[in-house]
Motif scaffolding. Structure first.
Motif, PDB file in Angstrom:
ATOM      1  N   SER A   1      -3.092   7.515   1.175  1.00  0.00           N
ATOM      2  CA  SER A   1      -3.640   8.834   1.500  1.00  0.00           C
ATOM      3  C   SER A   1      -4.244   8.919   2.896  1.00  0.00           C
ATOM      4  O   SER A   1      -4.524  10.019   3.365  1.00  0.00           O
ATOM      5  CB  SER A   1      -4.705   9.217   0.467  1.00  0.00           C
ATOM      6  OG  SER A   1      -5.770   8.280   0.436  1.00  0.00           O
ATOM      7  N   PHE A   2      -4.436   7.775   3.585  1.00  0.00           N
ATOM      8  CA  PHE A   2      -5.027   7.822   4.913  1.00  0.00           C
ATOM      9  C   PHE A   2      -4.022   7.598   6.017  1.00  0.00           C
ATOM     10  O   PHE A   2      -4.395   7.386   7.184  1.00  0.00           O
ATOM     11  CB  PHE A   2      -6.151   6.786   5.026  1.00  0.00           C
ATOM     12  CG  PHE A   2      -7.330   7.095   4.150  1.00  0.00           C
ATOM     13  CD1 PHE A   2      -8.217   8.099   4.480  1.00  0.00           C
ATOM     14  CD2 PHE A   2      -7.506   6.409   2.959  1.00  0.00           C
ATOM     15  CE1 PHE A   2      -9.297   8.414   3.658  1.00  0.00           C
ATOM     16  CE2 PHE A   2      -8.583   6.708   2.129  1.00  0.00           C
ATOM     17  CZ  PHE A   2      -9.471   7.706   2.486  1.00  0.00           C
ATOM     18  N   LEU A   3      -2.752   7.666   5.701  1.00  0.00           N
ATOM     19  CA  LEU A   3      -1.745   7.595   6.740  1.00  0.00           C
ATOM     20  C   LEU A   3      -1.886   8.795   7.664  1.00  0.00           C
ATOM     21  O   LEU A   3      -2.100   9.920   7.209  1.00  0.00           O
ATOM     22  CB  LEU A   3      -0.340   7.581   6.124  1.00  0.00           C
ATOM     23  CG  LEU A   3       0.036   6.298   5.377  1.00  0.00           C
ATOM     24  CD1 LEU A   3       1.327   6.520   4.573  1.00  0.00           C
ATOM     25  CD2 LEU A   3       0.224   5.135   6.343  1.00  0.00           C
ATOM     26  N   PRO A   4      -1.791   8.583   8.968  1.00  0.00           N
ATOM     27  CA  PRO A   4      -1.912   9.716   9.894  1.00  0.00           C
ATOM     28  C   PRO A   4      -0.812  10.734   9.662  1.00  0.00           C
ATOM     29  O   PRO A   4       0.318  10.400   9.314  1.00  0.00           O
ATOM     30  CB  PRO A   4      -1.786   9.072  11.275  1.00  0.00           C
ATOM     31  CG  PRO A   4      -1.155   7.745  11.045  1.00  0.00           C
ATOM     32  CD  PRO A   4      -1.547   7.316   9.679  1.00  0.00           C
TER      33      PRO A   4
ATOM     34  N   GLN B   1     -16.941   8.111   0.387  1.00  0.00           N
ATOM     35  CA  GLN B   1     -16.347   6.846   0.811  1.00  0.00           C
ATOM     36  C   GLN B   1     -16.121   5.886  -0.360  1.00  0.00           C
ATOM     37  O   GLN B   1     -15.342   4.934  -0.246  1.00  0.00           O
ATOM     38  CB  GLN B   1     -17.221   6.174   1.873  1.00  0.00           C
ATOM     39  CG  GLN B   1     -18.534   5.603   1.376  1.00  0.00           C
ATOM     40  CD  GLN B   1     -19.655   6.636   1.261  1.00  0.00           C
ATOM     41  OE1 GLN B   1     -19.412   7.818   1.464  1.00  0.00           O
ATOM     42  NE2 GLN B   1     -20.852   6.192   0.939  1.00  0.00           N
ATOM     43  N   CYS B   2     -16.787   6.135  -1.476  1.00  0.00           N
ATOM     44  CA  CYS B   2     -16.601   5.272  -2.652  1.00  0.00           C
ATOM     45  C   CYS B   2     -15.184   5.395  -3.213  1.00  0.00           C
ATOM     46  O   CYS B   2     -14.733   4.514  -3.946  1.00  0.00           O
ATOM     47  CB  CYS B   2     -17.618   5.622  -3.732  1.00  0.00           C
ATOM     48  SG  CYS B   2     -19.343   5.315  -3.248  1.00  0.00           S
ATOM     49  N   GLY B   3     -14.495   6.475  -2.862  1.00  0.00           N
ATOM     50  CA  GLY B   3     -13.130   6.657  -3.345  1.00  0.00           C
ATOM     51  C   GLY B   3     -12.156   5.655  -2.776  1.00  0.00           C
ATOM     52  O   GLY B   3     -11.076   5.449  -3.329  1.00  0.00           O
ATOM     53  N   TRP B   4     -12.517   5.007  -1.651  1.00  0.00           N
ATOM     54  CA  TRP B   4     -11.611   4.033  -1.059  1.00  0.00           C
ATOM     55  C   TRP B   4     -12.284   2.678  -0.807  1.00  0.00           C
ATOM     56  O   TRP B   4     -11.768   1.842  -0.084  1.00  0.00           O
ATOM     57  CB  TRP B   4     -11.013   4.566   0.241  1.00  0.00           C
ATOM     58  CG  TRP B   4     -11.985   4.940   1.313  1.00  0.00           C
ATOM     59  CD1 TRP B   4     -12.515   4.140   2.281  1.00  0.00           C
ATOM     60  CD2 TRP B   4     -12.526   6.241   1.564  1.00  0.00           C
ATOM     61  NE1 TRP B   4     -13.357   4.840   3.101  1.00  0.00           N
ATOM     62  CE2 TRP B   4     -13.385   6.147   2.693  1.00  0.00           C
ATOM     63  CE3 TRP B   4     -12.382   7.489   0.940  1.00  0.00           C
ATOM     64  CZ2 TRP B   4     -14.082   7.243   3.186  1.00  0.00           C
ATOM     65  CZ3 TRP B   4     -13.083   8.575   1.445  1.00  0.00           C
ATOM     66  CH2 TRP B   4     -13.912   8.451   2.555  1.00  0.00           C
ATOM     67  N   CYS B   5     -13.432   2.449  -1.426  1.00  0.00           N
ATOM     68  CA  CYS B   5     -14.120   1.171  -1.253  1.00  0.00           C
ATOM     69  C   CYS B   5     -13.326   0.044  -1.901  1.00  0.00           C
ATOM     70  O   CYS B   5     -12.802   0.187  -3.014  1.00  0.00           O
ATOM     71  CB  CYS B   5     -15.520   1.231  -1.861  1.00  0.00           C
ATOM     72  SG  CYS B   5     -16.435  -0.325  -1.741  1.00  0.00           S
TER      73      CYS B   5
ATOM     74  N   GLY C   1       0.774  -1.232   0.000  1.00  0.00           N
ATOM     75  CA  GLY C   1       0.000   0.000   0.000  1.00  0.00           C
ATOM     76  C   GLY C   1       0.806   1.282   0.000  1.00  0.00           C
ATOM     77  O   GLY C   1       0.258   2.353  -0.269  1.00  0.00           O
ATOM     78  N   PHE C   2       2.100   1.197   0.283  1.00  0.00           N
ATOM     79  CA  PHE C   2       2.920   2.410   0.321  1.00  0.00           C
ATOM     80  C   PHE C   2       3.332   2.825  -1.086  1.00  0.00           C
ATOM     81  O   PHE C   2       3.374   2.007  -2.013  1.00  0.00           O
ATOM     82  CB  PHE C   2       4.151   2.186   1.184  1.00  0.00           C
ATOM     83  CG  PHE C   2       3.847   2.018   2.646  1.00  0.00           C
ATOM     84  CD1 PHE C   2       3.658   3.124   3.461  1.00  0.00           C
ATOM     85  CD2 PHE C   2       3.730   0.754   3.204  1.00  0.00           C
ATOM     86  CE1 PHE C   2       3.353   2.972   4.808  1.00  0.00           C
ATOM     87  CE2 PHE C   2       3.434   0.586   4.544  1.00  0.00           C
ATOM     88  CZ  PHE C   2       3.243   1.700   5.352  1.00  0.00           C
TER      89      PHE C   2
END
Length: 282
Positions: free
Chosen positions: A278-281, A254-258, A90-91
């Motif tokens: 894109s959701f890394l803190p 939320q469909c952008g990351w489903c 994922g990175f």
């Protein structure tokens, strides 16, 4: 023949097999629920997410840390366990992965010294189960602590968080999963349990809530309502209703990351795809 038709008069009501993630998936999007739990073969999922890789490695490291002999439970051991469980999935690239591995190791360096290595949990990654009038609940708890208070020993549900934002008391109070875990811990371990805690490792904060019978009953009622909706939708589909009539999509950002975006034209039209990191803190 539907599940309702299979029930015989006078027989007990069939319990709906529920997990927190199963109920949450339907609440978020019935179509996604169909893809995940009903369609076989299930549609292919999208690529892995970097924030999930971080969370999985941290959870696995802490589980493995508690499995060590007490004298080996050190911050250095936790760091080494994290390295062993780390995944680059994922990175954006190896450099970003290495940066986040070091950051996650820093979280453990700060968090592990707050733990007493001799204070054995009542469970780590423990499967628990309970039943209500309509549900057969199962779930896996990150950690179950045994605490001694004014009223004697009590079990505490501990959930590790590694997301962007520190958890709040509202998060702890409003979490359906934590409430169902309390019921599962009570039934499985046969001890009092009311307190839930969210341990947010990036910020080093703990958000807690003490459940009451009333707050738990509210969560159970909502969970049973969702289960009833799932049962009705499933029966409608079995009786000939179109998939999208029984399990309609709920489009949104939320469909952008489903995970099932590639199989859902409605979702692709609703939001652009997000990068897997894109959701890394922050």
């Amino acid at each position: 023949m539907t599940g309702a038709q299979l029930e015989m008069p006078g027989m007990p009501r069939r319990l709906f097999p529920a997990t927190p993630s199963k109920l949450a998936t339907f609440s978020d999007c019935p179509r996604r629920y169909r893809f995940a739990y009903l369609d076989r073969p299930s549609p292919p999922k999208g690529p892995p997410w970097a924030h999930n890789s971080v969370g999985s490695a941290v959870h696995a490291a802490l589980r493995s840390w508690w499995e060590l002999p007490a004298h080996e439970r050190t911050p250095r051991a936790a760091r080494q366990l994290l390295y062993g469980h780390w995944s680059d999935a994922g990175f954006a690239d190896a450099e970003q992965s290495a940066t986040w591995r070091a950051r996650a190791a820093g979280w453990l360096d700060e968090y592990v010294p707050t733990l007493d290595p001799d204070d054995e949990p009542a469970g780590t990654e423990r499967q628990v189960a309970a039943t209500t009038e309509r549900l057969a609940i199962t779930g896996r708890v990150d950690r179950i602590d045994l605490r001694t208070g004014d009223d004697g020993d009590e079990l505490v549900v501990v959930d590790y968080k590694t997301g962007r934002h520190p958890s709040t008391e509202d998060d702890a109070r409003g979490s359906p999963a934590l409430a169902l875990y309390v019921l599962g811990v009570r039934r499985t371990l046969r001890r009092p349990c009311s307190r839930v805690e969210l341990h947010h490792l990036p910020s080093g904060t703990v958000a807690a809530f003490e459940h009451t019978d009333r707050s738990l009953a509210n969560h159970v009622r909502r969970a049973e309502d969702v289960a009833a909706d799932i049962t009705a939708a499933t029966a409608a589909r079995e009786e000939g209703a179109a998939d999208d009539e029984a399990f309609p999509p709920v489009p949104g950002q939320q469909c952008g990351w489903c995970d099932f975006r590639s199989s859902c034209p409605t979702g692709r039209a609703a939001a652009p795809p997000r990068e897997t990191w894109s959701f890394l803190p922050t």
